[in-house]
Design a protein around this motif. Sequence first.
Motif, mmCIF file in Angstrom:
data_model
loop_
_atom_site.group_PDB
_atom_site.id
_atom_site.type_symbol
_atom_site.label_atom_id
_atom_site.label_comp_id
_atom_site.label_asym_id
_atom_site.label_seq_id
_atom_site.Cartn_x
_atom_site.Cartn_y
_atom_site.Cartn_z
ATOM 1 N N ILE A 117 38.139 34.994 49.112
ATOM 2 C CA ILE A 117 37.716 34.015 48.106
ATOM 3 C C ILE A 117 36.926 32.882 48.769
ATOM 4 O O ILE A 117 37.032 32.647 49.969
ATOM 5 C CB ILE A 117 38.902 33.424 47.315
ATOM 6 C CG1 ILE A 117 39.738 32.486 48.201
ATOM 7 C CG2 ILE A 117 39.764 34.504 46.686
ATOM 8 C CD1 ILE A 117 40.614 31.560 47.403
ATOM 9 N N SER A 133 35.431 34.574 42.908
ATOM 10 C CA SER A 133 36.538 34.008 43.682
ATOM 11 C C SER A 133 37.811 33.922 42.842
ATOM 12 O O SER A 133 38.904 34.214 43.326
ATOM 13 C CB SER A 133 36.178 32.619 44.205
ATOM 14 O OG SER A 133 35.436 32.735 45.391
ATOM 15 N N ARG A 136 39.494 37.281 42.532
ATOM 16 C CA ARG A 136 40.193 37.651 43.772
ATOM 17 C C ARG A 136 41.490 36.852 43.907
ATOM 18 O O ARG A 136 42.517 37.380 44.364
ATOM 19 C CB ARG A 136 39.281 37.429 44.979
ATOM 20 C CG ARG A 136 38.146 38.439 45.018
ATOM 21 C CD ARG A 136 37.147 38.164 46.116
ATOM 22 N NE ARG A 136 36.125 39.207 46.150
ATOM 23 C CZ ARG A 136 35.275 39.396 47.146
ATOM 24 N NH1 ARG A 136 35.332 38.593 48.204
ATOM 25 N NH2 ARG A 136 34.381 40.355 47.103
#
Length: 272
Positions: A117, A133, A136
């Motif tokens: 991320i 991000s 994730r």
Amino acid sequence: MGFPGTWMTESESMVYRVVPKCACSTIGQIMFYSDHGEFFDGDIHDSKDRMHKWSQDASQPLIEANVLGHRSYAFTCVRNPYTRILSSFFDKICGIQRNGRRYRGNLVPQIIQKYGIEVGGEDGKQEFDQIASFRRFLLFVRDTIRWRRPMEPDIHWSAMSGHISTFILNGGTYDSIFFTEKFNEGMQRVLDAVETPRPVDLAAIPRFNESEGHGPKRAHPVDAYFDDLSMHLMWEIYKRDFQLFRYDFENPANKMPLGEIDLAEVHAKLGD
């Protein structure tokens, strides 16, 4: 086990089970104000006196006696799981905390390394792919909750039903569970049901959003962050929250609850 995460006014006018990321700073300050006619100077989570908290040893017997005897009005507050997890990501993962450091020391470097991320650079202010991000991060959240790896789940993203259930399992009863999205209506119901040493005019109370400004601003609408896989993960992690608290799983863009909370159902299902 007792009553972790439980706060009570010094006057014992009301008892509140804290659920992180659900207006807890504002609720705590309202409780403090209702006893003392002034707000706590700073983040209410840092207060050490003038309000009872389970984390303060001297408060524990008082909270326990009150809750087990159901002597005061007890309540908590919930929030849409989609907006709650996004708030956790931007505040706790991307943001710099009150102490000027990253949340929980090496947590963020660990998930940057293991899950790839990005968090907006050293200060959380640089541009990055927020959607990639966040998705994730959601995998990381699922791993902590499902397998307790690479760490135990954090209070800011563990399910609301888990927080709320400890109060019931250990002998407490809620008189009200209201929605962050209908805050004034819910909090007013609490204030109408109790007698406070100082009057509280809810319309005049500021909102204490202690996490605001810690991290980058959300750049997209809520539903942009949740594709099919993300929604599948959300259901895996927060199914009980969506069902018990009547939030719309099918439509991440709808932050409002679909109906009222059935307190009897909550006590039955979370009291097992």
